[in-house]
Design a protein around this motif. Structure first.
Motif, short mmCIF file in Angstrom:
data_model
loop_
_atom_site.label_atom_id
_atom_site.label_comp_id
_atom_site.label_asym_id
_atom_site.label_seq_id
_atom_site.Cartn_x
_atom_site.Cartn_y
_atom_site.Cartn_z
N ILE A 75 0.83 -1.21 0.00
CA ILE A 75 0.00 0.00 0.00
C ILE A 75 0.87 1.26 0.00
O ILE A 75 0.61 2.20 -0.76
CB ILE A 75 -0.96 -0.01 1.21
CG1 ILE A 75 -2.02 -1.10 1.01
CG2 ILE A 75 -1.62 1.35 1.39
CD1 ILE A 75 -2.88 -1.34 2.22
N ASN A 76 1.91 1.28 0.84
CA ASN A 76 2.78 2.45 0.88
C ASN A 76 3.51 2.67 -0.44
O ASN A 76 3.60 3.79 -0.93
CB ASN A 76 3.80 2.32 2.02
CG ASN A 76 3.17 2.50 3.38
OD1 ASN A 76 2.08 3.05 3.49
ND2 ASN A 76 3.84 2.02 4.41
N LYS A 80 2.80 5.92 -2.82
CA LYS A 80 3.84 6.90 -3.12
C LYS A 80 4.06 7.03 -4.63
O LYS A 80 4.21 8.13 -5.15
CB LYS A 80 5.16 6.49 -2.45
CG LYS A 80 5.18 6.73 -0.98
CD LYS A 80 6.50 6.31 -0.38
CE LYS A 80 6.48 6.46 1.13
NZ LYS A 80 7.71 5.97 1.74
N THR A 81 4.06 5.89 -5.32
CA THR A 81 4.28 5.94 -6.77
C THR A 81 3.13 6.65 -7.47
O THR A 81 3.35 7.52 -8.32
CB THR A 81 4.42 4.51 -7.33
OG1 THR A 81 5.51 3.88 -6.67
CG2 THR A 81 4.68 4.54 -8.82
N LEU A 82 1.90 6.30 -7.12
CA LEU A 82 0.75 6.94 -7.76
C LEU A 82 0.67 8.41 -7.39
O LEU A 82 0.29 9.25 -8.21
CB LEU A 82 -0.54 6.22 -7.38
CG LEU A 82 -0.72 4.84 -8.00
CD1 LEU A 82 -1.97 4.17 -7.45
CD2 LEU A 82 -0.79 4.93 -9.50
N GLY A 83 1.02 8.74 -6.16
CA GLY A 83 0.96 10.13 -5.74
C GLY A 83 1.99 10.99 -6.45
O GLY A 83 1.72 12.11 -6.85
N ALA A 84 3.19 10.44 -6.64
CA ALA A 84 4.27 11.22 -7.24
C ALA A 84 4.18 11.26 -8.76
O ALA A 84 4.41 12.28 -9.38
CB ALA A 84 5.61 10.66 -6.81
N VAL A 85 3.87 10.12 -9.37
CA VAL A 85 3.94 10.01 -10.82
C VAL A 85 2.56 10.03 -11.47
O VAL A 85 2.38 10.58 -12.56
CB VAL A 85 4.69 8.72 -11.21
CG1 VAL A 85 4.73 8.53 -12.71
CG2 VAL A 85 6.10 8.75 -10.66
N GLY A 86 1.57 9.44 -10.82
CA GLY A 86 0.25 9.29 -11.42
C GLY A 86 -0.40 10.60 -11.82
O GLY A 86 -0.95 10.74 -12.91
N ILE A 87 -0.32 11.59 -10.94
CA ILE A 87 -0.93 12.89 -11.23
C ILE A 87 -0.21 13.57 -12.39
O ILE A 87 -0.84 14.13 -13.29
CB ILE A 87 -0.92 13.78 -9.97
CG1 ILE A 87 -1.83 13.17 -8.90
CG2 ILE A 87 -1.35 15.20 -10.29
CD1 ILE A 87 -1.77 13.84 -7.56
#
Length: 197
Positions: free
Chosen positions: A58-59, A63-70
């Motif tokens: 989950i972490n 982190k990946t989706l939060g940093a790169v996804g947007i």
């Protein structure tokens, strides 16, 4: 090399093979699901308890989706807006008019190089992909062109984006190299490279 090191190395090799098998075999599992399954399996084989595996998954995903996804989502929107507004077609026509078939890969590399200056690789790729496809489709209509226009156009464009991301500040690669090597002379120029565009 200890027995634990060998076990972890074999686990890593097995996980890569399992991931590839899940994605490209007859199963054809979606890459995200395959990656999640393999990640959980590696955590369990490595000796982590179930709660730690779930928490790490989950972490890591968050982190990946939060940093790169947007960033990727916004880049995809920008690329779609450019394509729908006809900007991509206009740029493709201008490139094809001004560049011969021999010079075309260099022209696409130059466009990607310019796009890659203010953007990270992921966003630049999403923005440049519609242009790559547009130029390749138009080049495909040429009767005298042999080979795959998508490879002929795409590889130089992606290589230019990657080189910008890996070698020119303010991208993370060169900044990390400067900090790691403790290059004082290069650090003096960082404020000029890192100012907002």
């Amino acid at each position: 090399m200890s027995e634990l090191d060998i076990q972890l190395l074999l686990t890593a090799i097995g996980s890569v093979l399992l991931l590839v098998a899940l994605i490209v075999s007859r199963i054809r599992l979606h890459p995200l699901l395959a990656l999640l399954i393999v990640s959980i399996a590696v955590g369990l084989v490595a000796g982590m308890d179930t709660g730690s595996v779930v928490k790490a998954t989950i972490n890591g995903a968050g982190k990946t989706l939060g940093a790169v996804g947007i960033i990727i989502a916004l880049g995809a929107m920008l690329g779609k807006i450019l394509a729908n507004a006809g900007v991509t077609e206009a740029i493709a026509d201008a490139i094809l008019r001004r560049a011969s078939d021999r010079v075309l890969p260099w022209a696409m590399a130059l466009v990607s190089f310019i796009v890659g200056i203010p953007m990270f690789f992921e966003v630049g790729l999403v923005v440049v992909l519609p242009l790559i496809f547009s130029v390749a489709r138009k080049l495909e209509d040429h009767k005298n062109f042999k080979g795959s226009p998508y490879v002929y156009i795409g590889v130089p464009a992606i290589a230019a984006l990657a080189s910008m991301h890996g070698m020119v500040p303010p991208h993370p690669g060169p900044l990390t190299a400067i900090a790691t090597l403790n290059l004082a002379w290069a650090s003096a120029f960082l404020p000029y490279f890192c100012r907002p565009f």
